[in-house]
Design an enzyme around this catalytic site. Structure first.
Site, PDB file in Angstrom:
ATOM      1  N   PRO A   1       0.807  -1.220   0.000  1.00  0.00           N
ATOM      2  CG  PRO A   1      -0.780  -1.553   1.655  1.00  0.00           C
ATOM      3  CD  PRO A   1       0.533  -2.059   1.154  1.00  0.00           C
ATOM      4  CD  GLU A   2       4.592   2.887  -2.507  1.00  0.00           C
ATOM      5  OE1 GLU A   2       4.850   4.100  -2.440  1.00  0.00           O
ATOM      6  OE2 GLU A   2       5.461   2.022  -2.628  1.00  0.00           O
TER       7      GLU A   2
ATOM      8  NE  ARG B   1      10.048   0.055   4.162  1.00  0.00           N
ATOM      9  CZ  ARG B   1       9.101   0.963   3.969  1.00  0.00           C
ATOM     10  NH1 ARG B   1       8.998   1.998   4.775  1.00  0.00           N
ATOM     11  NH2 ARG B   1       8.240   0.842   2.982  1.00  0.00           N
TER      12      ARG B   1
END
Ligand SMILES: [Zn+2]
Length: 263
Positions: free
Chosen positions: A2-3, A250
């Protein structure tokens, strides 16, 4: 993953399924809200702010409330017709079920589920920087916030939702490629921060309204990104092998030739 665009699309799915409808039942499978019951509440609207979802609810004689949820890496909301099978995800991932006479919304693996007075929304989302998909998107303010921490890496700065809200790992990597920026470049070393945040906004905005995310213009599988998810594959511009590394817990992808280390 999800962005901002995925969250915006999700808010629209909930808006279409629920807005204007009275809830006939609710089922919260999160301990904190196990006894909450939204029957009788009307869904006023569904909104997104960065990666946060805000479902606003009204009921006569009560202060308006907001059901907040966050998708993080793996959450999703799906809408179904009343008798349709829920095929979205395994049942044990269901966190919230909202029913109306004409639809059922099922929230899978949601995070930060909270039911709060709408006047208190700012406690949950007030720290966010300008929303890339908000009507109040303000690139100058995003740049001001990013520039306030000149030693942060540009990759870190783009992901920090307090600077600008809605960029995730995919758009971060793609924006840096398209701007020719090495991901570890300090903010102070980026010549055109405005151009960088405006490009990130355009990439996210261009994918609004569909579920396939592309930064290359192609919707064909395997052609939708320049560097994201393409470790060891040839750069689409210079054929150098794309690299992947950990950065601030990340992963990041970059082309060592198109995005050289400064100096
Ligand atoms: Zn390259």
């Amino acid at each position: 993953m999800p962005e901002g665009d995925t969250v915006w699309n999700t808010a629209r799915v909930l808006e279409q399924a629920l807005a204007g409808e009275v809830l006939t039942g609710s089922d919260f499978r999160v301990p904190r809200l196990a006894t909450a019951d939204l029957s009788g509440w009307t869904v006023a609207e569904s909104a997104s702010r960065g990666k946060h979802l805000l479902l606003r609810l009204n009921r006569d004689g009560r202060p308006p409330h907001t059901l907040h949820s966050h998708l993080r890496m793996d959450g999703a909301w799906r809408a179904y017709a009343p008798r349709e099978r829920w095929t979205g995800r395994p049942a044990h991932l269901i966190r919230v079920v909202l029913r109306t006479a004409r639809s059922v919304a099922v929230g899978y693996h949601l995070h930060e589920v909270a039911l709060i007075p709408t006047v208190d929304e700012e406690h949950l989302v007030g720290h966010l920087g300008p929303d890339l998909l908000g009507t109040d998107w303000d690139p100058a303010e995003a740049v001001r916030r990013i520039a306030a921490k000149p030693s942060a890496t540009i990759a870190e700065a783009l992901l920090d939702q307090r600077n600008l809200a809605g960029v995730g790992n995919l758009y971060k990597a793609e924006t840096l490629f398209l701007r020719g920026l090495w991901p570890w470049t300090p903010v102070a070393g980026v010549a055109d921060l405005t151009g960088t945040v405006e490009l990130a906004q355009r990439l996210v905005a261009s994918n609004r309204g569909r579920w396939t995310q592309t930064t290359t213009g192609s919707l064909r599988k395997g052609e939708t990104s320049y560097v994201y998810g393409r470790r060891a594959q040839p750069c689409r511009r210079c054929a150098t092998a794309i690299r992947k590394a950990e950065q601030d817990e990340r992963v990041t992808y970059w082309c060592p030739r198109c995005q050289p280390e400064p100096g």
